[in-house]
Motif scaffolding. Structure first.
Motif, PDB file in Angstrom:
ATOM      1  N   ALA A   1      39.773  69.340  37.732  1.00 44.50           N
ATOM      2  CA  ALA A   1      40.698  68.327  37.895  1.00 44.50           C
ATOM      3  C   ALA A   1      40.414  67.061  37.496  1.00 44.50           C
ATOM      4  O   ALA A   1      41.029  66.057  36.875  1.00 44.50           O
ATOM      5  CB  ALA A   1      41.164  68.505  39.395  1.00 44.50           C
TER       6      ALA A   1
ATOM      7  N   GLN B   1      39.959  66.639  33.799  1.00 42.64           N
ATOM      8  CA  GLN B   1      41.333  66.591  33.253  1.00 42.64           C
ATOM      9  C   GLN B   1      41.770  65.094  33.049  1.00 42.64           C
ATOM     10  O   GLN B   1      42.298  64.551  32.166  1.00 42.64           O
ATOM     11  CB  GLN B   1      42.464  67.423  33.842  1.00 42.64           C
ATOM     12  CG  GLN B   1      42.196  68.854  33.402  1.00 42.64           C
ATOM     13  CD  GLN B   1      42.342  69.137  31.822  1.00 42.64           C
ATOM     14  OE1 GLN B   1      43.313  68.565  31.330  1.00 42.64           O
ATOM     15  NE2 GLN B   1      41.474  70.220  31.343  1.00 42.64           N
ATOM     16  N   ALA B   2      41.558  64.570  34.350  1.00 45.55           N
ATOM     17  CA  ALA B   2      42.163  63.146  34.588  1.00 45.55           C
ATOM     18  C   ALA B   2      41.465  62.183  33.717  1.00 45.55           C
ATOM     19  O   ALA B   2      41.853  61.239  33.225  1.00 45.55           O
ATOM     20  CB  ALA B   2      41.987  62.823  35.915  1.00 45.55           C
TER      21      ALA B   2
ATOM     22  N   SER C   1      42.322  62.230  30.177  1.00 49.00           N
ATOM     23  CA  SER C   1      43.562  61.595  29.876  1.00 49.00           C
ATOM     24  C   SER C   1      43.301  59.981  29.904  1.00 49.00           C
ATOM     25  O   SER C   1      43.926  59.291  29.109  1.00 49.00           O
ATOM     26  CB  SER C   1      44.462  61.779  31.160  1.00 49.00           C
ATOM     27  OG  SER C   1      45.677  60.980  31.145  1.00 49.00           O
TER      28      SER C   1
ATOM     29  N   ARG D   1      47.104  55.301  35.579  1.00 46.09           N
ATOM     30  CA  ARG D   1      47.495  56.668  35.929  1.00 46.09           C
ATOM     31  C   ARG D   1      46.193  57.300  36.381  1.00 46.09           C
ATOM     32  O   ARG D   1      46.123  58.237  37.275  1.00 46.09           O
ATOM     33  CB  ARG D   1      47.862  57.173  34.409  1.00 46.09           C
ATOM     34  CG  ARG D   1      48.172  58.452  34.725  1.00 46.09           C
ATOM     35  CD  ARG D   1      48.714  59.053  33.350  1.00 46.09           C
ATOM     36  NE  ARG D   1      50.170  58.147  32.932  1.00 46.09           N
ATOM     37  CZ  ARG D   1      50.416  58.167  31.716  1.00 46.09           C
ATOM     38  NH1 ARG D   1      49.855  58.694  30.710  1.00 46.09           N
ATOM     39  NH2 ARG D   1      51.377  57.259  31.188  1.00 46.09           N
ATOM     40  N   PHE D   2      44.901  57.036  35.926  1.00 46.29           N
ATOM     41  CA  PHE D   2      43.827  57.693  36.098  1.00 46.29           C
ATOM     42  C   PHE D   2      43.478  57.427  37.779  1.00 46.29           C
ATOM     43  O   PHE D   2      43.200  58.385  38.353  1.00 46.29           O
ATOM     44  CB  PHE D   2      42.498  57.251  35.399  1.00 46.29           C
ATOM     45  CG  PHE D   2      41.127  57.887  35.886  1.00 46.29           C
ATOM     46  CD1 PHE D   2      41.028  59.073  35.519  1.00 46.29           C
ATOM     47  CD2 PHE D   2      40.304  57.108  36.800  1.00 46.29           C
ATOM     48  CE1 PHE D   2      39.676  59.644  36.107  1.00 46.29           C
ATOM     49  CE2 PHE D   2      39.013  57.677  37.228  1.00 46.29           C
ATOM     50  CZ  PHE D   2      38.716  59.082  36.850  1.00 46.29           C
TER      51      PHE D   2
ATOM     52  N   LEU E   1      45.622  56.731  39.996  1.00 46.34           N
ATOM     53  CA  LEU E   1      46.415  57.423  41.044  1.00 46.34           C
ATOM     54  C   LEU E   1      46.210  58.881  41.049  1.00 46.34           C
ATOM     55  O   LEU E   1      46.088  59.502  42.164  1.00 46.34           O
ATOM     56  CB  LEU E   1      47.985  57.270  40.587  1.00 46.34           C
ATOM     57  CG  LEU E   1      48.575  55.604  40.793  1.00 46.34           C
ATOM     58  CD1 LEU E   1      49.622  55.689  39.918  1.00 46.34           C
ATOM     59  CD2 LEU E   1      48.640  55.430  42.072  1.00 46.34           C
ATOM     60  N   VAL E   2      45.795  59.444  39.949  1.00 44.76           N
ATOM     61  CA  VAL E   2      45.595  60.865  39.951  1.00 44.76           C
ATOM     62  C   VAL E   2      44.305  61.157  40.587  1.00 44.76           C
ATOM     63  O   VAL E   2      44.033  62.055  41.548  1.00 44.76           O
ATOM     64  CB  VAL E   2      45.632  61.322  38.520  1.00 44.76           C
ATOM     65  CG1 VAL E   2      44.924  62.907  38.396  1.00 44.76           C
ATOM     66  CG2 VAL E   2      46.850  61.518  37.906  1.00 44.76           C
TER      67      VAL E   2
ATOM     68  N   THR F   1      44.789  61.114  44.440  1.00 44.07           N
ATOM     69  CA  THR F   1      45.502  62.315  44.772  1.00 44.07           C
ATOM     70  C   THR F   1      44.430  63.532  44.999  1.00 44.07           C
ATOM     71  O   THR F   1      44.392  64.254  45.913  1.00 44.07           O
ATOM     72  CB  THR F   1      46.552  62.821  44.024  1.00 44.07           C
ATOM     73  OG1 THR F   1      47.470  61.525  43.723  1.00 44.07           O
ATOM     74  CG2 THR F   1      47.394  63.999  44.249  1.00 44.07           C
ATOM     75  N   ILE F   2      43.670  63.532  43.866  1.00 48.40           N
ATOM     76  CA  ILE F   2      42.340  64.650  43.867  1.00 48.40           C
ATOM     77  C   ILE F   2      41.630  64.363  45.083  1.00 48.40           C
ATOM     78  O   ILE F   2      41.437  65.481  45.971  1.00 48.40           O
ATOM     79  CB  ILE F   2      41.704  64.620  42.438  1.00 48.40           C
ATOM     80  CG1 ILE F   2      42.575  65.122  41.536  1.00 48.40           C
ATOM     81  CG2 ILE F   2      40.423  65.703  42.722  1.00 48.40           C
ATOM     82  CD1 ILE F   2      42.208  65.011  39.991  1.00 48.40           C
TER      83      ILE F   2
END
Length: 61
Positions: A27, A30-31, A34, A50-51, A53-54, A57-58
């Motif tokens: 995960a 993948q982040a 991106s 975006r990174f 925030l992701v 979350t992870i």
């Protein structure tokens, strides 16, 4: 079914624990992929936001 004692000496990881860790590694990879793509296209602010925030979350999971 009782859980394993985390204080047990010489305790090894179970395959399920290793799989759970591997899911986090994939995960985050993948982040970061991106983020790399966003930096290459010249949109660093959106990519970093975006990174972040992701990743949060992870990490929260």
């Amino acid at each position: 079914m009782a859980g394993r004692d985390s204080g047990e000496p010489h305790r090894t990881s179970t395959p399920l624990e290793l799989f759970f860790d591997l899911c986090f590694v994939v995960a985050v990879a993948q982040a970061s992929g991106s983020l790399h793509a966003a930096l290459e296209t010249g949109d660093p602010v959106t990519g970093v936001l975006r990174f972040a925030l992701v990743f949060f979350t992870i990490w929260w999971a």
